[in-house]
Scaffold this motif. Structure first.
Motif, short mmCIF file in Angstrom:
data_model
loop_
_atom_site.label_atom_id
_atom_site.label_comp_id
_atom_site.label_asym_id
_atom_site.label_seq_id
_atom_site.Cartn_x
_atom_site.Cartn_y
_atom_site.Cartn_z
N MET A 58 56.71 8.62 60.30
CA MET A 58 55.55 7.87 60.75
C MET A 58 54.49 8.77 61.38
SD MET A 58 55.85 4.84 59.64
CE MET A 58 54.61 3.90 60.53
N GLU A 59 54.49 10.02 60.95
CA GLU A 59 53.47 11.00 61.34
C GLU A 59 52.70 11.38 60.09
OE1 GLU A 59 52.93 12.01 64.47
OE2 GLU A 59 54.62 10.82 65.23
N PHE A 60 51.50 11.97 60.27
CA PHE A 60 50.73 12.41 59.11
C PHE A 60 51.53 13.45 58.33
CE2 PHE A 60 46.66 11.35 61.56
CZ PHE A 60 46.61 10.08 61.00
N ALA A 61 51.52 13.29 57.03
CA ALA A 61 52.23 14.21 56.15
C ALA A 61 51.50 15.55 56.05
CB ALA A 61 52.38 13.59 54.76
N SER A 62 50.21 15.56 56.38
CA SER A 62 49.39 16.76 56.24
C SER A 62 48.19 16.63 57.18
CB SER A 62 48.91 16.88 54.79
OG SER A 62 48.02 17.96 54.63
N THR A 63 47.55 17.77 57.43
CA THR A 63 46.33 17.73 58.24
C THR A 63 45.08 17.86 57.39
OG1 THR A 63 46.48 20.11 58.64
CG2 THR A 63 47.49 18.65 60.29
N ASP A 64 45.23 18.22 56.10
CA ASP A 64 44.04 18.39 55.25
C ASP A 64 43.84 17.16 54.36
OD1 ASP A 64 45.12 18.99 52.34
OD2 ASP A 64 46.36 20.18 53.70
N ILE A 65 42.63 17.01 53.84
CA ILE A 65 42.26 15.82 53.08
C ILE A 65 43.08 15.68 51.79
CG2 ILE A 65 40.30 16.91 51.91
CD1 ILE A 65 40.57 13.22 53.06
N LYS A 66 43.36 16.77 51.14
CA LYS A 66 44.14 16.68 49.89
C LYS A 66 45.55 16.16 50.17
CE LYS A 66 41.75 19.96 46.93
NZ LYS A 66 41.89 21.14 46.08
N GLY A 67 46.20 16.71 51.16
CA GLY A 67 47.55 16.26 51.50
C GLY A 67 47.57 14.82 51.99
N PHE A 86 33.68 4.85 51.11
CA PHE A 86 32.78 4.80 52.26
C PHE A 86 33.17 5.84 53.29
CE2 PHE A 86 33.34 0.48 50.69
CZ PHE A 86 32.03 0.07 50.48
N ALA A 87 32.18 6.36 53.98
CA ALA A 87 32.43 7.14 55.18
C ALA A 87 32.41 6.16 56.35
CB ALA A 87 31.36 8.21 55.37
N VAL A 88 33.37 6.28 57.23
CA VAL A 88 33.47 5.41 58.39
C VAL A 88 33.48 6.27 59.65
CG1 VAL A 88 34.64 3.57 57.12
CG2 VAL A 88 35.99 5.33 58.24
N LYS A 89 33.19 5.65 60.76
CA LYS A 89 33.11 6.39 62.02
C LYS A 89 34.46 6.98 62.40
CE LYS A 89 31.43 5.97 66.75
NZ LYS A 89 32.58 6.48 67.46
N ASP A 90 35.49 6.16 62.36
CA ASP A 90 36.84 6.60 62.73
C ASP A 90 37.86 5.82 61.92
OD1 ASP A 90 36.31 8.43 64.97
OD2 ASP A 90 35.65 6.63 66.05
N LEU A 91 39.03 6.41 61.77
CA LEU A 91 40.17 5.74 61.12
C LEU A 91 41.33 5.72 62.11
CD1 LEU A 91 39.91 7.28 57.55
CD2 LEU A 91 39.60 4.87 58.17
N PRO A 92 42.26 4.77 61.96
CA PRO A 92 43.40 4.71 62.87
C PRO A 92 44.16 6.03 62.95
CG PRO A 92 43.31 2.73 61.53
CD PRO A 92 42.28 3.68 60.98
N LYS A 93 44.58 6.35 64.16
CA LYS A 93 45.39 7.55 64.43
C LYS A 93 44.65 8.85 64.11
CE LYS A 93 50.00 5.59 64.08
NZ LYS A 93 50.88 6.32 64.97
N GLY A 94 43.33 8.78 63.85
CA GLY A 94 42.57 9.99 63.54
C GLY A 94 42.74 10.46 62.11
N ALA A 95 43.17 9.58 61.22
CA ALA A 95 43.36 9.95 59.81
C ALA A 95 42.04 10.39 59.18
CB ALA A 95 43.93 8.76 59.03
N LYS A 96 42.14 11.18 58.12
CA LYS A 96 40.97 11.59 57.35
C LYS A 96 40.67 10.61 56.22
CE LYS A 96 41.62 16.54 58.16
NZ LYS A 96 40.41 16.80 58.92
N VAL A 97 41.69 9.83 55.81
CA VAL A 97 41.53 8.90 54.68
C VAL A 97 42.44 7.69 54.86
CG1 VAL A 97 43.27 10.04 53.23
CG2 VAL A 97 41.42 8.76 52.15
N GLU A 98 41.98 6.57 54.35
CA GLU A 98 42.78 5.36 54.25
C GLU A 98 42.39 4.71 52.93
OE1 GLU A 98 43.73 1.19 56.66
OE2 GLU A 98 42.27 2.59 57.49
N ILE A 99 43.37 4.24 52.18
CA ILE A 99 43.10 3.68 50.86
C ILE A 99 43.79 2.33 50.73
CG2 ILE A 99 43.28 4.02 48.35
CD1 ILE A 99 43.50 7.07 48.95
#
Length: 119
Positions: free
Chosen positions: A33-42, A99-112
């Protein structure tokens, strides 16, 4: 293949007739339940893998997806997200909004999120 459980008062997906509505998937590893990666591709890869796991549980594949919505914390990440996104889908591609959004939950870079059809 598993997917992360919802982190709030919502369902990971809901069915209505032949349609499946999959809630926005953050790039969370379902085991930690942690981010699998810190970069956008991951992160894009993990979000789409989570969607793929939900579809698989329902006996469906990625070609059942008819609409996607991609939320990005930074629109400058669009091209790199798109590179990974393209590896999960083939023609005819799903309709998509991004869309670009101001913030995503938990500081994620992407949500789909996606809508899929059983047909």
């Amino acid at each position: 293949m598993t997917y992360p459980k919802a982190i709030g008062p919502y369902s990971a997906y809901r069915e209505s007739g032949d349609l499946i509505f999959i809630s926005g998937q953050l790039p969370l590893d379902p085991t930690t339940m942690e981010f699998a990666s810190t970069d956008i591709k991951g992160q894009t890869h993990q979000s789409l893998s989570n969607i793929q796991a939900i579809l698989k549980e329902l006996g469906l594949q990625m070609d059942c997806v008819i609409k996607t919505t991609v939320l990005l914390a930074d629109i400058a990440d669009f091209a790199e997200m798109n590179e990974v996104y393209a590896t999960f889908f083939s023609a005819p591609y799903p309709a998509r909004s991004a869309f670009a959004v101001k913030d995503l939950p938990k500081g994620a870079k992407v949500e789909i999120e996606v809508i899929a059809s059983k047909k």
